[in-house]
Design a protein around this motif. Structure first.
Motif, PDB file in Angstrom:
ATOM      1  N   ILE A   1      -4.194 -59.547  31.174  1.00  0.00           N
ATOM      2  CA  ILE A   1      -4.154 -60.936  31.847  1.00  0.00           C
ATOM      3  C   ILE A   1      -2.862 -61.413  32.259  1.00  0.00           C
ATOM      4  O   ILE A   1      -2.173 -61.442  31.373  1.00  0.00           O
ATOM      5  CB  ILE A   1      -4.971 -62.027  30.939  1.00  0.00           C
ATOM      6  CG1 ILE A   1      -6.360 -61.438  30.826  1.00  0.00           C
ATOM      7  CG2 ILE A   1      -4.994 -63.435  31.763  1.00  0.00           C
ATOM      8  CD1 ILE A   1      -6.936 -62.479  29.412  1.00  0.00           C
ATOM      9  N   PRO A   2      -2.563 -61.397  33.741  1.00  0.00           N
ATOM     10  CA  PRO A   2      -1.383 -61.810  34.084  1.00  0.00           C
ATOM     11  C   PRO A   2      -0.425 -62.718  33.255  1.00  0.00           C
ATOM     12  O   PRO A   2       0.659 -62.704  32.818  1.00  0.00           O
ATOM     13  CB  PRO A   2      -1.243 -62.107  35.556  1.00  0.00           C
ATOM     14  CG  PRO A   2      -2.571 -61.408  36.052  1.00  0.00           C
ATOM     15  CD  PRO A   2      -3.444 -61.367  34.829  1.00  0.00           C
ATOM     16  N   GLU A   3      -1.150 -63.933  32.978  1.00  0.00           N
ATOM     17  CA  GLU A   3      -0.445 -65.096  32.436  1.00  0.00           C
ATOM     18  C   GLU A   3      -0.063 -64.622  30.951  1.00  0.00           C
ATOM     19  O   GLU A   3       1.054 -65.003  30.437  1.00  0.00           O
ATOM     20  CB  GLU A   3      -1.318 -66.347  32.351  1.00  0.00           C
ATOM     21  CG  GLU A   3      -1.439 -66.918  33.681  1.00  0.00           C
ATOM     22  CD  GLU A   3      -2.603 -66.041  34.652  1.00  0.00           C
ATOM     23  OE1 GLU A   3      -3.249 -65.092  34.204  1.00  0.00           O
ATOM     24  OE2 GLU A   3      -2.436 -66.416  35.802  1.00  0.00           O
TER      25      GLU A   3
ATOM     26  N   LYS B   1      26.746 -58.239  40.949  1.00  0.00           N
ATOM     27  CA  LYS B   1      25.716 -57.507  41.415  1.00  0.00           C
ATOM     28  C   LYS B   1      24.407 -58.621  41.945  1.00  0.00           C
ATOM     29  O   LYS B   1      24.371 -59.670  40.977  1.00  0.00           O
ATOM     30  CB  LYS B   1      25.031 -56.634  40.115  1.00  0.00           C
ATOM     31  CG  LYS B   1      23.903 -55.962  40.314  1.00  0.00           C
ATOM     32  CD  LYS B   1      23.693 -55.152  39.057  1.00  0.00           C
ATOM     33  CE  LYS B   1      22.572 -54.275  39.050  1.00  0.00           C
ATOM     34  NZ  LYS B   1      22.466 -53.284  37.923  1.00  0.00           N
ATOM     35  N   ASP B   2      23.801 -58.260  42.817  1.00  0.00           N
ATOM     36  CA  ASP B   2      22.597 -59.210  43.090  1.00  0.00           C
ATOM     37  C   ASP B   2      21.506 -58.737  42.145  1.00  0.00           C
ATOM     38  O   ASP B   2      21.009 -57.830  42.118  1.00  0.00           O
ATOM     39  CB  ASP B   2      22.190 -58.903  44.419  1.00  0.00           C
ATOM     40  CG  ASP B   2      23.168 -59.371  45.441  1.00  0.00           C
ATOM     41  OD1 ASP B   2      23.958 -60.379  45.095  1.00  0.00           O
ATOM     42  OD2 ASP B   2      23.313 -58.908  46.749  1.00  0.00           O
ATOM     43  N   ILE B   3      20.994 -59.626  41.491  1.00  0.00           N
ATOM     44  CA  ILE B   3      19.816 -59.816  40.667  1.00  0.00           C
ATOM     45  C   ILE B   3      18.582 -60.657  40.989  1.00  0.00           C
ATOM     46  O   ILE B   3      18.952 -61.909  41.340  1.00  0.00           O
ATOM     47  CB  ILE B   3      20.088 -60.046  38.999  1.00  0.00           C
ATOM     48  CG1 ILE B   3      21.368 -59.067  38.828  1.00  0.00           C
ATOM     49  CG2 ILE B   3      18.902 -60.197  38.209  1.00  0.00           C
ATOM     50  CD1 ILE B   3      20.562 -57.630  38.378  1.00  0.00           C
ATOM     51  N   HIS B   4      17.416 -60.277  41.141  1.00  0.00           N
ATOM     52  CA  HIS B   4      16.133 -61.075  41.405  1.00  0.00           C
ATOM     53  C   HIS B   4      15.859 -61.812  40.116  1.00  0.00           C
ATOM     54  O   HIS B   4      15.523 -61.148  39.090  1.00  0.00           O
ATOM     55  CB  HIS B   4      15.136 -60.206  41.967  1.00  0.00           C
ATOM     56  CG  HIS B   4      13.878 -61.160  42.271  1.00  0.00           C
ATOM     57  ND1 HIS B   4      13.753 -61.785  43.392  1.00  0.00           N
ATOM     58  CD2 HIS B   4      12.823 -61.336  41.732  1.00  0.00           C
ATOM     59  CE1 HIS B   4      12.813 -62.514  43.566  1.00  0.00           C
ATOM     60  NE2 HIS B   4      12.038 -62.176  42.303  1.00  0.00           N
TER      61      HIS B   4
ATOM     62  N   GLU C   1       8.401 -53.370  41.485  1.00  0.00           N
ATOM     63  CA  GLU C   1       9.414 -54.244  41.027  1.00  0.00           C
ATOM     64  C   GLU C   1      10.333 -54.776  41.854  1.00  0.00           C
ATOM     65  O   GLU C   1      10.822 -54.102  42.835  1.00  0.00           O
ATOM     66  CB  GLU C   1      10.092 -53.714  39.854  1.00  0.00           C
ATOM     67  CG  GLU C   1       9.086 -53.513  38.464  1.00  0.00           C
ATOM     68  CD  GLU C   1       9.467 -53.023  37.352  1.00  0.00           C
ATOM     69  OE1 GLU C   1       9.063 -53.028  36.199  1.00  0.00           O
ATOM     70  OE2 GLU C   1      10.758 -52.470  37.242  1.00  0.00           O
ATOM     71  N   LYS C   2      10.735 -56.067  41.642  1.00  0.00           N
ATOM     72  CA  LYS C   2      11.930 -56.726  42.424  1.00  0.00           C
ATOM     73  C   LYS C   2      13.345 -56.401  42.057  1.00  0.00           C
ATOM     74  O   LYS C   2      14.165 -56.973  42.820  1.00  0.00           O
ATOM     75  CB  LYS C   2      11.483 -58.220  42.974  1.00  0.00           C
ATOM     76  CG  LYS C   2       9.904 -58.310  43.468  1.00  0.00           C
ATOM     77  CD  LYS C   2       9.591 -59.638  43.712  1.00  0.00           C
ATOM     78  CE  LYS C   2       8.197 -59.915  44.328  1.00  0.00           C
ATOM     79  NZ  LYS C   2       7.937 -61.288  44.323  1.00  0.00           N
ATOM     80  N   HIS C   3      13.394 -55.518  41.246  1.00  0.00           N
ATOM     81  CA  HIS C   3      14.613 -55.550  40.714  1.00  0.00           C
ATOM     82  C   HIS C   3      14.788 -53.911  40.494  1.00  0.00           C
ATOM     83  O   HIS C   3      14.095 -53.243  40.404  1.00  0.00           O
ATOM     84  CB  HIS C   3      14.961 -56.331  39.520  1.00  0.00           C
ATOM     85  CG  HIS C   3      14.100 -55.818  38.271  1.00  0.00           C
ATOM     86  ND1 HIS C   3      12.827 -56.147  38.149  1.00  0.00           N
ATOM     87  CD2 HIS C   3      14.334 -54.800  37.136  1.00  0.00           C
ATOM     88  CE1 HIS C   3      12.341 -55.781  37.073  1.00  0.00           C
ATOM     89  NE2 HIS C   3      13.085 -54.859  36.481  1.00  0.00           N
TER      90      HIS C   3
ATOM     91  N   ILE D   1       5.491 -67.052  38.708  1.00  0.00           N
ATOM     92  CA  ILE D   1       4.502 -66.483  39.900  1.00  0.00           C
ATOM     93  C   ILE D   1       4.837 -65.068  40.475  1.00  0.00           C
ATOM     94  O   ILE D   1       3.876 -64.130  40.723  1.00  0.00           O
ATOM     95  CB  ILE D   1       4.584 -67.563  41.127  1.00  0.00           C
ATOM     96  CG1 ILE D   1       3.687 -68.658  40.735  1.00  0.00           C
ATOM     97  CG2 ILE D   1       3.758 -66.748  42.572  1.00  0.00           C
ATOM     98  CD1 ILE D   1       3.998 -69.860  41.800  1.00  0.00           C
ATOM     99  N   ASP D   2       6.123 -64.932  40.742  1.00  0.00           N
ATOM    100  CA  ASP D   2       6.691 -63.701  41.016  1.00  0.00           C
ATOM    101  C   ASP D   2       6.083 -62.438  40.191  1.00  0.00           C
ATOM    102  O   ASP D   2       5.495 -61.440  40.492  1.00  0.00           O
ATOM    103  CB  ASP D   2       8.257 -63.513  40.917  1.00  0.00           C
ATOM    104  CG  ASP D   2       8.876 -64.162  42.094  1.00  0.00           C
ATOM    105  OD1 ASP D   2       8.324 -64.461  43.034  1.00  0.00           O
ATOM    106  OD2 ASP D   2      10.049 -64.377  41.828  1.00  0.00           O
TER     107      ASP D   2
END
Length: 381
Positions: free
Chosen positions: A355-357, A112-115, A306-308, A120-121
């Protein structure tokens, strides 16, 4: 009746191409449920369903499975129909002739392809969620990421399960392995719903996270965490009131699992016996603890952003109508096994104050729940 080893019987189920779930409820002994492959039901839950259910985050892009409770192994082996002797003969033959000499447990696994997210993403999609919230399109959105970790050659899924059980006695520990789907394993602290005798109901709001500190007895929850938590509390209250459930909401408390602490509010109530349990489950799921407010908008945003594909991460799993009880849990602190890799799924609730971080740091901390037990040569914390 001879004693049956659950590790051996799990391996036997895999060798017979049967779906199998092995789970341990908090402070209980483990249970194994399996069935013949033609008894594996798909997208057909109803109030009379009996067995182990494995459901996705969204019905839009994954199937819901029910492993019928034809075979139940707790302290002893129980079979639903007349296949008892057949199963025992096959099991004996497996032990004598087919059992892998390496003694490593097998499981279903497919490419299975997984990101695999970078910091940063992940921060980019969190920023998108914050902007959407600040534009008044949503109040809360739960974003997630994946972490791909190579498995050691001697990885044994049952040994890993047993180590999780030992380290996290108050979590729901599970393995779900289904032909043509794959294998998931997790240690979730969060119950979606518990029903006894089709009458007594309980659930919990779990949202808000901070690091565990053994020197602290009274944790302070800031505005961001409280804000995030209260959305879940309000959602459960609204759902219970929609079904005319007479309930008691307990005071906020702390829920500990490993190196982190969650804010929790428990609900207990009584339902009318004519209430549709399945309708209630899908009214609750997915709660703002794993999706957002408003639900439909947040779910669509998550799927598009989301990238997955979440698949079964933040879905639900557990048993229906076993010993007059149904208990379902939210599939968190979980990983999917893909050939020589484990893929961890990690999420956090985003509100306007996020806060993203710091959200990245929260997912890093959550990853240690499984990684600290996995302890591959690629991870040594």
């Amino acid at each position: 009746m001879k004693e049956i080893n659950k590790k051996d019987f799990f391996d036997f189920c895999i060798s017979e191409n049967m779906p199998v779930a092995l789970f341990r409820e908090p402070s209980c002994t483990s249970t194994l449920i399996s069935c013949f492959n033609d008894k594996l039901e798909k997208n057909n839950l109803n109030n009379d369903s009996k067995g182990f259910v494995f459901a996705p985050f969204s019905k839009k892009n994954a199937d819901t499975f029910l492993i019928a409770n034809d075979i139940v192994l707790q302290e002893k082996l129980e079979l639903k129909d007349s296949n008892y002797n057949i199963i025992l003969k096959k099991y004996d033959y497996y032990l004598k002739e087919l059992k892998d000499k390496s003694n490593l447990s097998k499981f279903y696994s497919y490419e299975k392809d997984i990101h695999n997210y970078s910091k940063i993403d992940f921060c980019e999609i969190v920023e998108k969620a914050i902007k959407t919230i600040n534009d008044s399109k949503a109040k809360k959105i739960v974003m997630s990421r994946t972490l791909k970790v190579p498995l050691d050659n001697d990885f044994d899924i049952i040994n890993f399960f047993e180590k999780l059980c030992e380290k996290y006695p108050k979590a729901f520990i599970s393995i779900v392995s289904i032909p043509n789907l794959g294998t998931w394993i997790g240690a979730t602290p969060e119950s979606l719903i518990s029903i006894k005798n089709n009458e007594f109901i309980s659930t919990m709001a779990v949202a808000g996270t901070q690091n565990y500190n053994p020197k602290i007895s009274d944790y302070y929850w800031d505005e961001k965490d409280t804000h995030e938590h209260d959305y879940v509390v309000d959602y459960i209250k609204d759902t219970f009131e929609y079904f005319n459930i007479d309930y008691i909401k307990e005071n906020k408390d702390n829920l500990f699992i490993g190196n982190i602490v969650h804010l929790i509010t428990r609900f207990n109530g009584k339902i009318d016996k004519n209430t549709s349990i399945i309708e209630l489950i899908y009214k609750l799921h997915p709660t703002p603890a794993v999706c957002g407010v408003e639900k439909n908008f947040a779910q669509d945003f998550i799927i598009k952003t989301e990238k997955h594909k979440r698949a079964y991460y933040s879905g639900f799993l557990g048993y229906l109508n076993l010993n007059n009880s149904s208990k379902l849990y939210v599939n968190l602190r979980c990983m999917e096994l893909i050939k020589k890799y484990s893929v961890l799924y990690l999420g956090c609730g985003i509100v306007s104050e996020s806060i993203p971080e710091k959200e990245w740091e929260e997912t890093e901390k959550k990853s240690e729940i499984l990684l600290s037990v996995l302890k591959t040569k690629f991870y040594s914390k």
